[in-house]
Design an enzyme around this catalytic site. Structure first.
Site, PDB file in Angstrom:
ATOM      1  N   THR A   1      15.782  35.060  -5.602  1.00 51.13           N
ATOM      2  CA  THR A   1      14.619  34.397  -6.191  1.00 51.13           C
ATOM      3  C   THR A   1      13.813  33.607  -5.161  1.00 51.13           C
ATOM      4  O   THR A   1      12.590  33.582  -5.214  1.00 51.13           O
ATOM      5  CB  THR A   1      15.067  33.460  -7.322  1.00 51.13           C
ATOM      6  OG1 THR A   1      16.154  32.655  -6.851  1.00 51.13           O
ATOM      7  CG2 THR A   1      15.505  34.256  -8.538  1.00 51.13           C
TER       8      THR A   1
ATOM      9  N   GLY B   1      23.839  32.937  -8.802  1.00 55.33           N
ATOM     10  CA  GLY B   1      24.236  32.911 -10.196  1.00 55.33           C
ATOM     11  C   GLY B   1      25.508  32.122 -10.422  1.00 55.33           C
ATOM     12  O   GLY B   1      26.220  31.738  -9.490  1.00 55.33           O
TER      13      GLY B   1
ATOM     14  N   CYS C   1      14.724  27.056  -9.930  1.00 56.73           N
ATOM     15  CA  CYS C   1      15.573  26.699 -11.068  1.00 56.73           C
ATOM     16  C   CYS C   1      15.212  25.357 -11.684  1.00 56.73           C
ATOM     17  O   CYS C   1      15.696  25.028 -12.771  1.00 56.73           O
ATOM     18  CB  CYS C   1      17.043  26.713 -10.669  1.00 56.73           C
ATOM     19  SG  CYS C   1      17.405  25.748  -9.191  1.00 56.73           S
TER      20      CYS C   1
ATOM     21  N   GLU D   1      17.409  29.385 -20.285  1.00 59.05           N
ATOM     22  CA  GLU D   1      16.678  29.379 -19.016  1.00 59.05           C
ATOM     23  C   GLU D   1      16.079  30.774 -18.819  1.00 59.05           C
ATOM     24  O   GLU D   1      16.799  31.775 -18.789  1.00 59.05           O
ATOM     25  CB  GLU D   1      17.611  29.042 -17.854  1.00 59.05           C
ATOM     26  CG  GLU D   1      16.885  29.005 -16.509  1.00 59.05           C
ATOM     27  CD  GLU D   1      17.822  28.828 -15.332  1.00 59.05           C
ATOM     28  OE1 GLU D   1      17.427  28.160 -14.361  1.00 59.05           O
ATOM     29  OE2 GLU D   1      18.944  29.369 -15.384  1.00 59.05           O
TER      30      GLU D   1
ATOM     31  N   SER E   1      29.127  16.472 -11.756  1.00 56.41           N
ATOM     32  CA  SER E   1      30.243  16.889 -12.596  1.00 56.41           C
ATOM     33  C   SER E   1      29.759  17.523 -13.897  1.00 56.41           C
ATOM     34  O   SER E   1      30.479  18.318 -14.503  1.00 56.41           O
ATOM     35  CB  SER E   1      31.149  15.691 -12.902  1.00 56.41           C
ATOM     36  OG  SER E   1      30.401  14.644 -13.500  1.00 56.41           O
TER      37      SER E   1
ATOM     38  N   GLY F   1      27.521  19.784 -14.195  1.00 56.12           N
ATOM     39  CA  GLY F   1      27.397  21.211 -13.940  1.00 56.12           C
ATOM     40  C   GLY F   1      28.564  21.800 -13.174  1.00 56.12           C
ATOM     41  O   GLY F   1      28.477  22.929 -12.675  1.00 56.12           O
TER      42      GLY F   1
END
Length: 578
Positions: free
Chosen positions: A115, A196, A247, A337, A420, A422
């Site tokens: 990306t 990813g 993102c 998303e 934490s 994520g």
């Protein structure tokens, strides 16, 4: 395992070995040389930013060439300018009692996504070399060409400035097996993983220190006090920049009910197109795969492209697709998303409902990443930030640009930790600071073995006796006794007068005695004795006055002496007993 996988694995092993050998030289470079090398890489990446951006757009099909050029410029110029003066060699801080010394980590395994391929490569190469590490890049297969070219132009410039050739290596064969070999190699020191969820999890399970990032799914709330026109402009700027491939780009808009109509009007005026329910359902079918995961075929594509794939007609000049969304979760495809100029649209009543909805969106996907708010109420912004499970809360700015440090004072970065929430090791914007170990030389400030008096033992067993309170001095004891006795004397009532004694039949002669305080001189030496009685009490001050006057103090067995008075009186020989 296929031949390509075996080749990729062997290439990864060879690359780490070569980069590890080069690290022995890079780690010895001084600050001036490191900065000279980074300066050269920054200049060439900046000069090549447009060409590299075009290559990335053509190879991946994601985003816009002009926006990728701007991301390359940001990584080459803004990142370098921000960290240009950062000390990364030798003593980096000296507070007197603590001296901090920077130490490089070694070989950095850098996973580069499709990306943002060229901008991420520029950024990771600069921060790795700035912190005196070497780097091996593992490119995404669909962006291998543009990533390799980015590494080549920066490497060539760095070599001319004195960097060992193997300090920057880009793998030419890209496979999952090769990437795993790179991450798990015993000489790999640290991993920078951008990609990813599966890749990031692999990085964290490699057994190496890793900085990975989670998904975004950024919600932004427009509170009723906001500047509505600016808020809509910022949101469209963020979600449409490079077609939403960063993102941190906005994915959902949450609007306060009193300003709903004004917000809708602004979106329409600025290129947003609201879909009806049937159109929204048609778009939802192309947003997700049958497995309800994001459809990679629409990532980084324009609003017109996505509408066309779904068989929907939209007005010319449409920049962004918006759909009213009734809820959050797997049954509401617009709430995920989407990494494209597509926005879910929610209406709430009040700040608390807005914050709750944004929190719900993050919890569904995007924990720890980024949230946004448009408001004129600073207190509301801070309270919103307290509630959001996000490492970055961007106020009155595009979240895309604010989160990476483009439009805010956050450290400029293309890798954003999610903490934490994520499952990440840090919530920071990753920088050269994360690729160094800091040694601390600490000098004693509170001595442990200070000189002490000998302590008596108990029961002869060589065990230390209980701590004793310090003994008072003579002066302290005298003062205590003086005070006590003075008080007692003042409280004691005078004795009742004794009844008169009968006179003796024959008076007896008086005994020969002297006065209480008697001056002995030649003139009175032959005088007759004078009857006296001894004093009842003597303090240290009484003794000192007698010494100064050259007098005697007459005492008896009943005379009360303070300890200090006794010691001083005996020393000066002023007492006379009668």
């Amino acid at each position: 395992m296929g031949d390509k996988d075996l080749i990729a694995q062997q290439e990864a092993r060879d690359a780490v070995e070569a980069a590890s050998f080069a690290f022995q030289s890079v780690a010895k470079l001084d600050q001036a040389k490191i900065d000279e090398i980074c300066e050269a890489m920054s200049r060439v990446a900046l000069a090549e930013s447009a060409r590299l951006g075009k290559l990335a757009n053509e190879e991946t099909g994601f985003g816009k060439a002009e926006d990728k050029r701007e991301k390359n410029r940001f990584a080459a110029e803004d990142v370098w300018n921000y960290f240009r003066d950062l000390k990364t060699v030798g003593v980096v801080n000296d507070s007197g009692s603590i001296v901090e010394i920077a130490s490089p980590r070694g070989v950095v395994a850098a996973i580069i996504p499709s990306t943002n391929p060229t901008s991420t490569a520029i950024y990771k190469i600069i921060i790795a070399i700035k912190s005196r590490n070497t780097i091996v890049l593992s490119p995404h297969p669909s962006a291998a060409g543009c990533i390799a070219e980015t590494a080549r132009v920066m490497r060539d410039a760095a070599i001319k400035s004195g960097l060992p050739a193997d300090a920057i290596i880009c793998l030419s064969t890209s496979t999952i097996e090769g990437t795993e070999t790179l991450m798990k190699h015993r000489k790999t020191a640290v991993i920078l993983a951008t990609g990813g969820t599966g890749l990031v999890r692999a990085a964290y399970s490699s057994g190496k220190p890793a900085f990975g990032v989670g998904p975004g799914n950024v919600p932004v709330f427009i509170e009723r006090s906001a500047n509505i026109e600016k808020a809509v402009t910022d949101i469209l700027t963020g979600t449409c920049f490079d077609n939403g491939t960063i993102c941190a780009s906005e994915q959902s808009v949450v609007v306060d009910a009193p300003i709903e109509n004004q917000v809708r009007d602004q979106f329409k005026q600025q290129g947003g197109h609201f879909l009806n329910s049937s159109e929204a359902d048609a778009i939802a079918k192309v947003l997700l795969t049958p497995q309800r995961t994001l459809n990679a075929a629409i990532v980084g594509k324009s609003a017109a492209f996505i509408a066309n794939v779904a068989g929907i007609s939209v007005p010319d000049g449409t920049r962004c697709l918006l759909a009213d969304c009734a809820g959050v979760g797997r049954d509401f495809p617009w709430s995920i998303e989407k990494l494209s100029p597509t926005l879910a649209f929610f209406v709430v009543d009040g700040v608390q409902q807005g914050a709750d909805r944004c929190q719900e969106i993050l919890q569904f996907g995007g924990m720890g990443h980024t949230a946004g708010l448009h408001t004129e109420d600073r207190a509301a912004a801070i309270n919103y930030g307290k509630q959001m499970p996000a490492a970055r809360v961007i106020i009155n700015s595009p979240t895309t640009h604010g989160a990476i440090g483009f439009s805010t004072d956050l450290p400029p970065s293309m890798t954003l930790g999610c903490g934490s929430w994520g499952g990440n090791v840090t919530s920071d914007n990753i920088s050269p600071l994360h690729l160094m170990d800091i040694k601390r030389v600490a000098f004693e400030t509170r001595p442990v073995n200070a000189p002490r008096k000998a302590v008596a033992t108990r029961n002869g067993d060589n065990q230390p006796a209980a701590p004793q309170a310090p003994k008072p001095s003579r002066e302290q004891i005298a003062a205590i006794v003086d005070s006590f006795l003075s008080k007692k004397l003042a409280e004691t009532p005078a004795p009742a007068p004794e009844p008169p004694k009968p006179e003796p039949l024959k008076p007896e002669p008086a005994p020969a005695v002297t006065t209480v305080v008697h001056n002995i001189t030649p003139e009175n030496a032959v005088q007759k004795p004078v009857p006296i009685t001894p004093v009842d009490f003597v303090s240290e001050d009484d003794v000192r006055r007698a010494v100064d006057a050259g007098q005697k103090i007459y005492i008896s067995k009943k005379t009360i002496l303070t300890p200090s008075a006794r010691d001083l009186g005996e020393e000066k020989e002023v007492f006379a007993k009668i």
